[in-house]
Design an enzyme around this catalytic site. Structure first.
Site, PDB file in Angstrom:
ATOM      1  N   LEU A  74      -5.524   6.090   9.509  1.00  0.00           N
ATOM      2  CA  LEU A  74      -6.654   5.651   8.670  1.00  0.00           C
ATOM      3  C   LEU A  74      -7.998   6.247   9.087  1.00  0.00           C
ATOM      4  O   LEU A  74      -8.976   5.524   9.265  1.00  0.00           O
ATOM      5  CB  LEU A  74      -6.754   4.113   8.657  1.00  0.00           C
ATOM      6  CG  LEU A  74      -5.758   3.366   7.797  1.00  0.00           C
ATOM      7  CD1 LEU A  74      -6.026   1.849   7.871  1.00  0.00           C
ATOM      8  CD2 LEU A  74      -5.815   3.798   6.340  1.00  0.00           C
ATOM      9  N   CYS A 129      -1.356  -0.518   5.373  1.00  0.00           N
ATOM     10  CA  CYS A 129      -1.155   0.658   6.224  1.00  0.00           C
ATOM     11  C   CYS A 129      -0.285   0.296   7.419  1.00  0.00           C
ATOM     12  O   CYS A 129      -0.586  -0.645   8.138  1.00  0.00           O
ATOM     13  CB  CYS A 129      -2.488   1.205   6.725  1.00  0.00           C
ATOM     14  SG  CYS A 129      -2.237   2.543   7.910  1.00  0.00           S
ATOM     15  N   ASN A 192       3.374   0.896  -0.760  1.00  0.00           N
ATOM     16  CA  ASN A 192       2.942   1.768   0.327  1.00  0.00           C
ATOM     17  C   ASN A 192       4.194   2.255   1.061  1.00  0.00           C
ATOM     18  O   ASN A 192       5.314   1.904   0.697  1.00  0.00           O
ATOM     19  CB  ASN A 192       1.993   1.012   1.267  1.00  0.00           C
ATOM     20  CG  ASN A 192       1.014   1.940   1.979  1.00  0.00           C
ATOM     21  OD1 ASN A 192       1.390   3.037   2.384  1.00  0.00           O
ATOM     22  ND2 ASN A 192      -0.217   1.515   2.137  1.00  0.00           N
ATOM     23  N   GLY A 245       8.761   7.826  -3.824  1.00  0.00           N
ATOM     24  CA  GLY A 245       9.922   8.702  -3.937  1.00  0.00           C
ATOM     25  C   GLY A 245      10.094   9.415  -5.260  1.00  0.00           C
ATOM     26  O   GLY A 245      11.186   9.919  -5.552  1.00  0.00           O
ATOM     27  N   GLY A 266       3.300  11.722  -4.586  1.00  0.00           N
ATOM     28  CA  GLY A 266       2.727  11.967  -3.271  1.00  0.00           C
ATOM     29  C   GLY A 266       3.510  12.988  -2.471  1.00  0.00           C
ATOM     30  O   GLY A 266       3.209  14.187  -2.479  1.00  0.00           O
TER      31      GLY A 266
HETATM   32  C1  DHB Z   1      -1.589   5.982   6.734  1.00  0.00           C
HETATM   33  C2  DHB Z   1      -1.985   4.957   5.906  1.00  0.00           C
HETATM   34  C3  DHB Z   1      -1.108   4.431   5.001  1.00  0.00           C
HETATM   35  O1  DHB Z   1      -1.448   3.425   4.167  1.00  0.00           O
HETATM   36  C4  DHB Z   1       0.202   4.959   4.926  1.00  0.00           C
HETATM   37  O2  DHB Z   1       1.072   4.459   4.040  1.00  0.00           O
HETATM   38  C5  DHB Z   1       0.577   5.975   5.748  1.00  0.00           C
HETATM   39  C6  DHB Z   1      -0.323   6.496   6.649  1.00  0.00           C
HETATM   40  C7  DHB Z   1      -2.475   6.510   7.781  1.00  0.00           C
HETATM   41  O3  DHB Z   1      -3.654   6.809   7.560  1.00  0.00           O
HETATM   42  O4  DHB Z   1      -1.998   6.587   8.903  1.00  0.00           O
END
Ligand code: DHB
Length: 306
Positions: A74, A129, A192, A245, A266
């Site tokens: 992050l 995350c 996520n 996916g 993604g």
């Molecule tokens: C990160 C953040 C996320 O929400 C995720 O799914 C994968 C990686 C990150 O910044 O590490």
């Protein structure tokens, strides 16, 4: 007649249903504009946080047999240090989903209030995350906390729709989705990344990622995304941005049949490149022609019909 690929509901107003998910092009305006120009329907920012935060050291990403693991950590300049970026963003002609996070409920509101003034089309709340200690995923695993975040953010963002991004690691993802809807969420992003997972180097005998563990993405997680979207669709009325996916038009259709109104692309960017938005939109269109669908809204949630 050609099918209508536009998506227009209370929250999403995109020229096609393909969306760049958060995390792929940090805070680089030029790259986002390029992704839009190459065919995406909307663009999501890498999550913006309250204070400057450095990425984890390399390696932050590793491919595995069936998917990709990443633990970026992050990274953010912090919302107060992005004037240049926001100045450039004044020129944007694309629908913007601004992803944000906080390390506390109040910080979510603090960042949201600032970002709302920049007038993105949607504010996405990263309560999921997997790669930070203490905050992140735990917020999205707890319906009460997730709902409190939504409520506090809604109080400071006036009319801008708010869309929490949920984690498949929640024991009860529908409970979290329902709590968020009751707290005023306008849409849900699901899902996520899965896990975290790990990969160990047999030569060094050590984990490959510097953070050891990372969020799992790519084709392997599609069935989990489909199940989460399916369950969420049954329990809330608000629209769903489905992510997980998708690597071709049929995958996108599958997430829509489960209940998604729009679909994130993604990890597929690593294999198909940025032309995937245009190509996958065409693949969706071809499927609709072959199957006699004129509008995307006829596909969303269709797998729930008895
Ligand atoms: C990160 C953040 C996320 O929400 C995720 O799914 C994968 C990686 C990150 O910044 O590490």
């Amino acid at each position: 007649m050609k099918p209508d690929l536009k998506i227009k509901n209370k929250v999403f107003d995109f020229r096609n249903p393909t969306v760049l998910p958060s995390g792929f092009f940090g805070e680089k305006f030029g790259e986002m504009q390029e992704i839009y120009d190459s065919g995406a329907g909307a663009i999501t920012l890498k999550s913006i946080g309250p204070k400057p935060r450095k990425p984890h050291p390399n390696p932050i990403i590793v491919k595995t047999e069936f998917g990709t693991l990443n633990a970026v950590g992050l990274p953010t300049h912090g919302y107060k240090n992005m004037d240049e970026f926001w100045n450039k963003m004044k020129k944007r002609n694309f629908p913007l989903i601004a992803s944000i996070y906080g390390t506390t409920i109040n910080e979510f509101a603090e960042v949201a209030e600032f970002v709302a003034a920049k007038k993105p089309e949607i504010i996405e709340l990263n309560v999921s995350c997997p790669n930070v200690e203490k905050f992140g995923m735990p917020f999205g695993c707890d319906p009460k906390i997730a709902a409190q975040i939504v409520e506090k953010v809604k109080a400071v963002t006036s009319k801008i729709p708010v869309m929490p991004k949920l984690t498949p690691q929640a024991n009860d993802i529908t409970g979290v989705a329902k709590a968020c809807e009751q707290a005023g969420a306008d849409a849900i992003t699901a899902i996520n990344s899965v896990g975290p997972g790990m990969k160990i180097n047999l030569k060094t005998k050590k984990p490959i990622l510097s953070f050891k563990k990372g969020g799992y993405t790519g084709s392997a997680i599609k069935p989990i995304a489909v199940r989460c979207i399916y369950d969420i669709y049954e329990s809330v009325e608000i629209p769903i941005l489905g992510i997980g996916g998708v690597s071709n038009g049929e995958d996108a259709i599958e997430l829509m049949l489960a209940g998604a109104s729009a679909v994130g692309l993604g990890t597929v960017l690593y294999s198909r490149g940025k032309t995937c938005f245009k190509e996958i939109t065409k693949e969706i269109e071809d499927w609709m022609i072959q199957n006699n669908y004129g509008k995307l809204s006829e596909i969303t949630g269709k797998s729930h019909d008895l």
